[in-house]
Structure formats: C-alpha cells, structure tokens
Design an enzyme around this catalytic site. Structure first.
Site, short mmCIF file in Angstrom:
data_model
loop_
_atom_site.label_atom_id
_atom_site.label_comp_id
_atom_site.label_asym_id
_atom_site.label_seq_id
_atom_site.Cartn_x
_atom_site.Cartn_y
_atom_site.Cartn_z
N LYS A 188 5.21 59.79 13.78
CA LYS A 188 4.36 59.36 12.66
C LYS A 188 3.59 58.09 13.01
CE LYS A 188 4.90 56.64 9.04
NZ LYS A 188 3.57 56.07 8.77
N GLU A 262 12.06 48.32 18.24
CA GLU A 262 11.22 47.26 18.81
C GLU A 262 10.64 46.52 17.63
OE1 GLU A 262 11.10 46.70 21.92
OE2 GLU A 262 11.50 48.58 22.96
N CYS A 296 3.53 42.03 18.73
CA CYS A 296 4.90 41.63 18.40
C CYS A 296 5.38 40.52 19.34
CB CYS A 296 5.83 42.82 18.44
SG CYS A 296 5.61 43.84 19.88
N GLU A 393 7.29 35.43 11.51
CA GLU A 393 6.22 36.12 12.24
C GLU A 393 4.99 36.26 11.33
OE1 GLU A 393 6.84 40.31 13.23
OE2 GLU A 393 5.96 39.89 15.19
#
Lengths: 481, 288
Positions: A188, A262, A296, A393
């Site tokens: 997906k 991840e 990331c 983040e």
C-alpha cells in the site's frame, strides 16, 4: 569573485510533461488485474506545487484488502513457492530493466505527485529504485551463501506499507527483497503519492509476473490497518512514523506475524573544528534540506564545535541563500514543494514553537510561489537540548543548531534521543571518526558525508527508530524464517 | 553425636553482590513431592529496577572489552562450573533429576558455555559485511550489542536452559537481568556464584528469583531495557509484547534450549552501517 549571488537570475528549465502517460482513474491491482474497488470510492491525487488534480485513485476497504491478501496467498502456494529461485530472480531482473527504460517518465510523475525536485527524482529516487530491484534479483538463487547453516524459508504473504517521501524507492525497497526470498506481496503506497506505485503495477504486469505475486492497493490509514490485521499476512513491513509503528506493534502482539519497522529519526550531524568546513556545510545542507527535509534520517540536529560555530553558521546562512526554491519540475530547483497541506501545517506548528521558545530563527530571504505548499529553509540557533525542536521529528526543512566543546559532551547529547536512525560526523582525523562512529547509537553513520544510500548498504535504526534492516545482505533476513 | 548440617541461604544476585530482596519476602521452593528444599527470595519490582539500573551501567564497559577478553571470561565460567559440577549434580537431584540426567545436564551446560565462549570474537566476522556501494565510498556493516536484555526463563528451566539463553546474550556484549524459573530457582542462584568467581564484571548478569506473574511487568515496561528474551510458550507473551511497544524493545522468542547457533547471538545485536568517502584525485590507477 563576488560571493553575493542574490541577484543571479536562473532561466526557467522546466521539465516537459508531454511524454508521461497517466490514466484518469486507477483501480486496484489485484491478482494481475485492474479492478474497481468494492468500496466504489476514489480519491484525488494532487500536485503539491499547484494543487492541480492528477488522477483519481481507488480507496481500498477491508474487502478489497482481503481480496488482495487472498490473491497473494494463492499465488504464494500455487506459483511463487514452486518456481526455481533462479527463475524468481529473472522476473525481478526483468522488472528492474523495464523500470530503467521508463525512468524518465517515472521521475516526472514522482516529482509531480510528491513535490520533490525533478533533479532528485531523476538522479536519486528512480535510479536507486531500479538498482534496488537489480541488486536483489541476483540474490534469489544465492540465499545459501547469505545465511549458511541456517534455515531459509519464505514467510508467505508480506503486507507492506510505505510513506510519501520516497514513493517509488520505498516500493522497490519493500518489494525487491520480499520477492527475492520467495514471498508474495500486498503493497500500500501513501495516499498522497500513489501514482508511481500504480505505474510500477503496470510495469509488473508488463513483465508478466504471475498474477497475485504483487498486489497494489491504494488508500488511507484504514487500508493499511486492514493489511496489518489480516490473519493471512505473515509479515508486516512498514516505513513511516514511530507513532504508527507502535500501533502496528500493538496490533500484531500475540500473533506469529513478523515485522520490520523503519520509523522516525532526529539524527545528529556533528561538525568538529578540524573538519573540511566547506564540505561540511554542503553536507549539512544536503543532510537537512534534501527532499525538503522529508527524510527519516535527515540530519536535523546540528552539533557544531563551539570555536567554529560563528563561522559555520555564517557559511550556512550564505549557502542557504543560494538555494533555489520553487517549481519541483524546474531542473534548477533545489527545494520543491512540501508534500501536503497537512505536513506544511505540522512544520509551521514547529516553527511557531521555536519562535516562541526564543531561539534565534533564520529563514531564507526569498519569494515563495503563490500557490502550493511551500516552506522556507529554516535554522534555529542556540536551541536547548530539552527543546521540543531538538527532541521531536519535524520532517521538514528545519534545522536546529547546538554547540559543544568536548567529544564526550557531543556523544552524550547526540545519543540523548529516543531515536537512533542515523548520524553524521565531520572531522579530518580518522581515529576520531572511529571513536564517534562506534559510540553513536545509530543504525547508519555517515562520516564526512551524509544522506547516501545504496542497494548494497543495510539501512535501519536503533531504539525507537524501529528494527530490522533494508538493503544489502542483511535486508534478506527480514523475509526469511 | 551427629553433626548439624549448615543450610545454604539462597539470595538474589545484583551488581556482583548477593543481597536479599529489598522486600524481605520469600517463598518455599519445593520438589515434585511437595517437600520444601529451600527458602527463595520473592523479588519485588524495586529489585527489578535496582537490577536494571546496575545492568545499564555495566553494559557499556562490557561492550568495550575486547571480544577476545569476553571469550576468555566465558571460558572461565565453563572452567569454574566444571570444578563445581558435583554441587550442581546434587542440586539438580534435589529438584528430582536422576543422577545420570543431572550429570548429563551439567556436562551439556559446560560444553554449551565453551561453545559460546568461542563465538565471542568470531560472530561479528561472520555476520558483518563490507558493502560494494556504487559511489566512491567505503561502506561496512558491523554488529553492536542491543544493550540491556531482560531474560525471562521458562518454568521448565534447568541449568542447561539458563546457560543456553544467557550465554549468547552476554557473548555479544549485552548485559542481562534474568528472572529465574519460579519452580526451579536453586541452580540459577548457585550459577550466580559461578559467574561471580569467573571474572564476569559485576552487573553484567543479574539474577532475580520470585513470581514471574509479578516480575514480567516491571521488566518489560522499563524504559532502560532494550530487548527481551521470552519463552515462546509464556502465558505472558502477548502482555509482554504489548508492554514492550512503549520504547520498541526487541522481543525475541526463545529457540529451543537444544539448539545452539549464531542466530541466538545476532538476535540481540543491532547492525550499524558506516560510510566514508574514498578520495579520488590525482588520477593514479590501481593497475600494475
């Protein structure tokens, strides 16, 4: 020569879109067929540069996911687990080659759909995606060499959920090792960037891969949740936020499902006073502004040795001023559009927090396009270790700067984060590099470079940045019993 | 007149010392006939926290020792256990082992320790890689210990199970907080005496006894624990997996104690990939 380049004008160099082929409406790619979604619902994929509609994309519901998983399971039992590993590899080689042939079209669509600069899509995303498939294709019949004296059995159906920052590249990272090890796939893509995954489905179809071996279902978070929860999915591979990664872990607790995650990061980029400063400044720029900071492993926490801080910050501001911000399809563009209005809001929220906290804020002095989702490259200077900006983040072009005096101090500060995805170290002294690279708690450490990726190089995090590795020999392990 | 036997007090093992549980509680370990064989510390959540705190501090220095040195220390554990094997045979017999089976168990445990002692300075050579990237960089991946591992031994635990699960964890440079089997705690504590005389630095292995129902939670929710090793059949497995999500502890389900192998070590290793540019100036070629 004058270094004032504010007045340099660049002639437009906009990549043409005449050669790309996009359907008006995309169904779901299940069992080797394009099918209309049982949900009967479609959503629009738009260009974040000008909010223009690009194509209608199917929204898969639970029944659609079920059909895709069942197709994948049947393909696993009937076909994919029966053909020889060498043949399996040849299919993957073939997909890689077809992708290479259509690389230009894929790059343009990627840039249109995600907002990333065409220069990056063309030179990084698409070639790396092709290379990833090419790399893993060759592993299919060599698994005995990868893990001698160990069992090597595929897991079955892999449910794979990927993010919007590197759409096609993440699809390749997921599909390539899964197929090479003999698993079948339900993938997906993220809802804002489905198009290159759908183009990949066309390529897979063209390659003649047996029906059901790769199924691509589009949709939102609930579609992903249905994949994770499906009882016939034996492996979940996810790239995305730490919050969603934790939800996935909770969903699969108590089941036999295996997972690789991840997740997020807040990676430290550390500059010592003996570093080659001009290269380091390029590295800082690339570390945080590559792909608008939607990375990331972005080097979002800069640590500069105190005695060179003023100089580095001055050079950094100067270099930032020459970044070209604007139309992602322009070949001159360094910083494209933020992927979605939602993400732009998130980034602006953090910038507001930073301003309120009172750290010095610097933004590039430039005009942004009137339409679309744009954010000026931003620095926050003298940020406290405890600041939200240095802890959470942001996933945008926002860099925090802290200073340090000693090696021990910077190791402590760099490791003082729940994340542990990547780190950068800049110094001319080899022994210092190895001291740091061995003490930084991070899965990838770049010394005198940053944000480099390669299919042969394992990638993945420590701590709350997730677990499992993708890429290289070690990336195979996540798909074997 | 017959001599009065001196009975052994079984205490817990934290930071290279043998304290009693801070809770002051105990339970009676019994054999299969229900005959009490010893009073055992009923450790508390505070004991778990103390042990984790000490194991955290001990982990860095343990990791930084040379792999060769860790191998020597593990081998030393085997030597000491060999020398005290008759004591372990007797203790296993207290827990209903036949003499033959107890002897076999101790011998197998010693050999298992020697096996992992040998792996200490080899596993990273086998599981690491130099990666041929396309750009001009030197790129390699090596293992590093995951950090502090919480080990919940299965209820059927005996000496062999204990060493089979513990040795790969510490061979790889991790520290460990171990919850002994509730039913068979004796050998775990006596094994702590072996560890303590084998040059294993204090705090690298910490052994608690008590009720697993009470201890799994403080161990698997503790934010300073990096990974957990849990029996696949543990009734608490799902709860532990849920508790582990908070800081994404790696939860590894145990392989059988009958197996030994590299994977038992690498399960508790991270993989770190390092990049460095290769300077390419001057145009000299590597051809002859």
């Amino acid at each position: 020569m004058s270094t004032e380049n504010k007045n340099w004008e660049y002639a437009d160099a906009v990549e043409g879109t005449g050669h790309i082929k996009l359907k008006e409406k995309y169904g779901l790619y299940i069992n080797g067929e394009w099918v209309a979604p049982r949900s009967k619902t479609y959503f629009s994929s738009t260009n974040p540069h000008d909010e223009a509609h690009l194509a209608e994309v199917a929204q898969a519901n639970k029944q659609d996911v079920d059909a895709a998983v069942i197709a994948a399971e049947r393909a696993y039992h009937d076909v994919w687990s029966k053909i020889t590993p060498a043949e399996r590899g040849k299919y993957i080689f073939r997909i890689a080659r077809l992708m290479q042939e259509q690389a230009k079209e894929l790059a343009v669509i990627e840039s249109l759909d995600s907002g990333k600069p065409i220069r990056e899509a063309r030179d990084i995303d698409i070639p790396l995606a092709c290379n990833h498939l090419f790399y893993y294709a060759g592993w299919a019949d060599k698994l005995d060499y990868a893990f001698p004296n160990q069992k090597k059995e595929p897991l079955g159906v892999a449910g794979q959920i990927i993010p919007w920052n590197f759409p096609l590249l993440m699809a390749a990272w997921k599909i390539a090792p899964a197929l090479a090890t003999g698993n079948t796939v339900v993938l997906k893509p993220a809802e804002t960037t489905s198009l290159t995954a759908l183009k990949l489905a066309e390529i897979i179809d063209e390659a003649g891969l047996p029906p059901g071996v790769v199924n691509i279902v589009t949709g939102f978070g609930d579609t992903g949740a249905a994949i994770v929860a499906h009882p016939k999915v034996s492996k979940v591979a996810f790239t995305g936020s730490t919050a969603v990664g934790k939800l996935i872990q909770k969903t699969i607790a108590g089941t036999d499902k295996k997972a690789t995650l991840e997740l997020g990061g807040k990676s430290a980029n550390i500059i010592f006073d003996d570093a080659p400063l001009d290269q380091a400044v390029e590295g800082i720029i690339n570390g945080i502004f590559f792909n608008q900071g939607h990375v990331c492993c972005a080097g979002s926490r800069l640590f500069v040795q105190e005695n060179i801080a003023d100089k580095v910050i001055r050079k950094l501001k100067h270099r930032m001023q020459s970044l070209q911000i604007g139309n992602p399809l322009d070949k001159n563009t360094d910083i494209g559009a933020i992927n979605s209005s939602e993400q732009l809001k998130t980034i602006n929220k953090y910038i507001d927090i930073g301003r309120k906290e009172g750290s010095e804020c610097f933004q590039v002095d430039c005009a942004l396009p009137n339409k679309g989702y744009y954010c000026k490259p931003t620095l926050f200077i003298n940020v406290a270790q405890s600041s939200v900006l240095a802890q959470e983040e942001i996933f945008g072009p926002v860099l925090t700067i802290q200073t340090f005096r000693t090696i021990d101090e910077v190791i402590q500060k760099a490791n003082n984060s729940p994340y542990g995805l990547a780190a950068g170290v800049w110094t001319d002294k080899g022994s210092k590099i190895f001291n740091l690279t061995s003490k930084l708690k991070a899965g990838v450490v770049w010394a005198n470079t940053y944000n480099k990726f390669d299919p042969a190089s394992p990638f993945g995090g420590y701590k709350e940045s997730g677990f499992g590795r993708e890429g290289g020999l070690h990336g195979l392990g996540a798909y074997l019993k | 007149m017959s001599r009065l036997e001196v009975l052994k007090t079984y205490k817990i093992f934290i930071g290279g010392k043998f304290p009693r549980t801070e809770s002051g509680r105990y339970y009676k370990a019994v054999n299969s006939k229900g005959v009490p064989v010893a009073n055992i510390c009923l450790s508390s959540r505070k004991d778990v926290r103390n042990a984790v705190q000490i194991a955290r501090k001990a982990q860095g220095p343990w990791q930084e020792r040379s792999a060769f040195n860790r191998g020597q220390i593990l081998y030393r554990i085997a030597e000491i256990l060999e020398g005290r094997s008759s004591q372990f045979v007797e203790e296993l017999m207290l827990q209903d082992y036949s003499k033959i089976n107890a002897t076999k168990e101790v011998e197998a445990a010693i050999d298992r320790i020697v096996y992992y002692a040998g792996w200490c300075d080899k596993f990273n050579q086998v599981s690491s890689s130099v990666n041929p990237v396309s750009s001009s960089h030197f790129n390699f991946s090596t293992n590093e210990p995951v950090g502090l591992v919480g080990l919940l031994l299965p209820e059927s635990s005996s000496l062999l199970t204990l060493v089979s699960y513990l040795m790969p964890i510490i061979a790889g440079g991790n520290s460990c907080v171990l919850i002994a089997s509730e039913r068979f705690p004796l050998t775990a504590i006596t094994f702590a005496e072996v560890l303590n005389t084998s040059d294993v630095p204090g705090g690298v292995v910490n052994i608690l006894t008590g009720a697993v129902a009470e201890l799994w939670s403080p161990l698997s929710t503790h934010m300073d624990v990096n990974a957990l090793s849990v029996d696949l059949k543990s009734p608490y497995l799902k709860d532990i997996q849920l508790a582990a999500v908070e800081n994404l502890k790696r939860v590894m389900c145990m392989h059988s104690a009958d197996e030994q192998g590299l994977v038992n070590i690498t399960d508790f290793q991270e993989l770190k990939t390092t990049w460095h540019p290769i300077e390419n100036i001057g145009g000299a070629s590597n051809s002859y």
